[in-house]
Design a protein around this motif. Sequence first.
Motif, mmCIF file in Angstrom:
data_model
loop_
_atom_site.group_PDB
_atom_site.id
_atom_site.type_symbol
_atom_site.label_atom_id
_atom_site.label_comp_id
_atom_site.label_asym_id
_atom_site.label_seq_id
_atom_site.Cartn_x
_atom_site.Cartn_y
_atom_site.Cartn_z
ATOM 1 N N LEU A 85 0.647 -0.931 -0.359
ATOM 2 C CA LEU A 85 -0.069 0.114 -0.193
ATOM 3 C C LEU A 85 0.679 1.606 -0.199
ATOM 4 O O LEU A 85 1.788 1.258 0.425
ATOM 5 C CB LEU A 85 -0.823 -0.466 1.266
ATOM 6 C CG LEU A 85 -1.835 -0.532 1.497
ATOM 7 C CD1 LEU A 85 -2.397 -1.386 2.192
ATOM 8 C CD2 LEU A 85 -2.900 -0.945 0.329
ATOM 9 N N PRO A 86 0.416 2.293 -0.976
ATOM 10 C CA PRO A 86 1.082 3.826 -0.720
ATOM 11 C C PRO A 86 0.669 4.482 0.751
ATOM 12 O O PRO A 86 1.416 5.177 0.669
ATOM 13 C CB PRO A 86 0.956 4.490 -1.935
ATOM 14 C CG PRO A 86 -0.375 3.574 -2.452
ATOM 15 C CD PRO A 86 -0.551 2.497 -1.668
ATOM 16 N N VAL A 87 0.079 4.151 1.362
ATOM 17 C CA VAL A 87 -0.733 4.808 2.587
ATOM 18 C C VAL A 87 -0.173 3.385 3.590
ATOM 19 O O VAL A 87 -0.599 2.576 3.065
ATOM 20 C CB VAL A 87 -1.549 5.703 2.298
ATOM 21 C CG1 VAL A 87 -1.448 6.474 1.119
ATOM 22 C CG2 VAL A 87 -3.186 4.320 2.379
ATOM 23 N N ALA A 88 -0.805 4.198 5.281
ATOM 24 C CA ALA A 88 -0.909 3.095 6.090
ATOM 25 C C ALA A 88 -2.410 2.480 6.088
ATOM 26 O O ALA A 88 -2.981 3.189 5.814
ATOM 27 C CB ALA A 88 -0.439 3.931 7.658
ATOM 28 N N ALA A 89 -2.099 1.811 7.014
ATOM 29 C CA ALA A 89 -3.296 0.911 7.097
ATOM 30 C C ALA A 89 -4.595 1.166 7.671
ATOM 31 O O ALA A 89 -5.741 1.796 7.489
ATOM 32 C CB ALA A 89 -2.950 -0.577 7.715
#
Length: 190
Positions: A20-24
């Motif tokens: 993922l390019p962002v945190a969960a």
Amino acid sequence: MGILESIGKRRTYYQINKELPVAAEKIREVVEQSTELTPDAFNMKSARVVLVLGAKQDALWDAVYDAFGGKVAREKIDGFKAGAGTVLYFYDEEVIKSLQSQFPMYAENFPIWAQQANGMLQFAIWTALRDLDVGANIQHYNPVIDKTVQDLFDLPASWKLIAQMPFGGIVAEPEAKEKEDIAVRVKVQA
């Protein structure tokens, strides 16, 4: 970014991965905010969502494969399992039944309105994920997997599964959409 630009970026991404390019945590926030902000008739709040991450993501798609007894290709299921997570969409039948008894004149419409609200929620989350550079697609393996999902996540029997949205890092962009003659579907009367 404007809403129409966001909608235009939302596409069906089948080639996704666990990166993922962002945190969960950001995904969780998007799911929670979208669920809270999406409107529905009579403010019924019938939509329910399960956000599946980590080891549960793999367990979900292995269970989906098993539920079909090999009738769906392993490669296809593994494409969804390859994602970082899945958003499971439900509506709560108890909420609908309660409103049907409170407003009998509209009773037959509450299931329809619940589906409409859930569709808006799916679209809102899908679009919001794409704004985070997360790819997603929508699947409908229900009702075959209903009992499997209910057991796997210990969900109430009143939660009716509607759709599954695997998501993850974008591996490849889908082909460009063909421009349509929108006048075939939209008529303007003045």
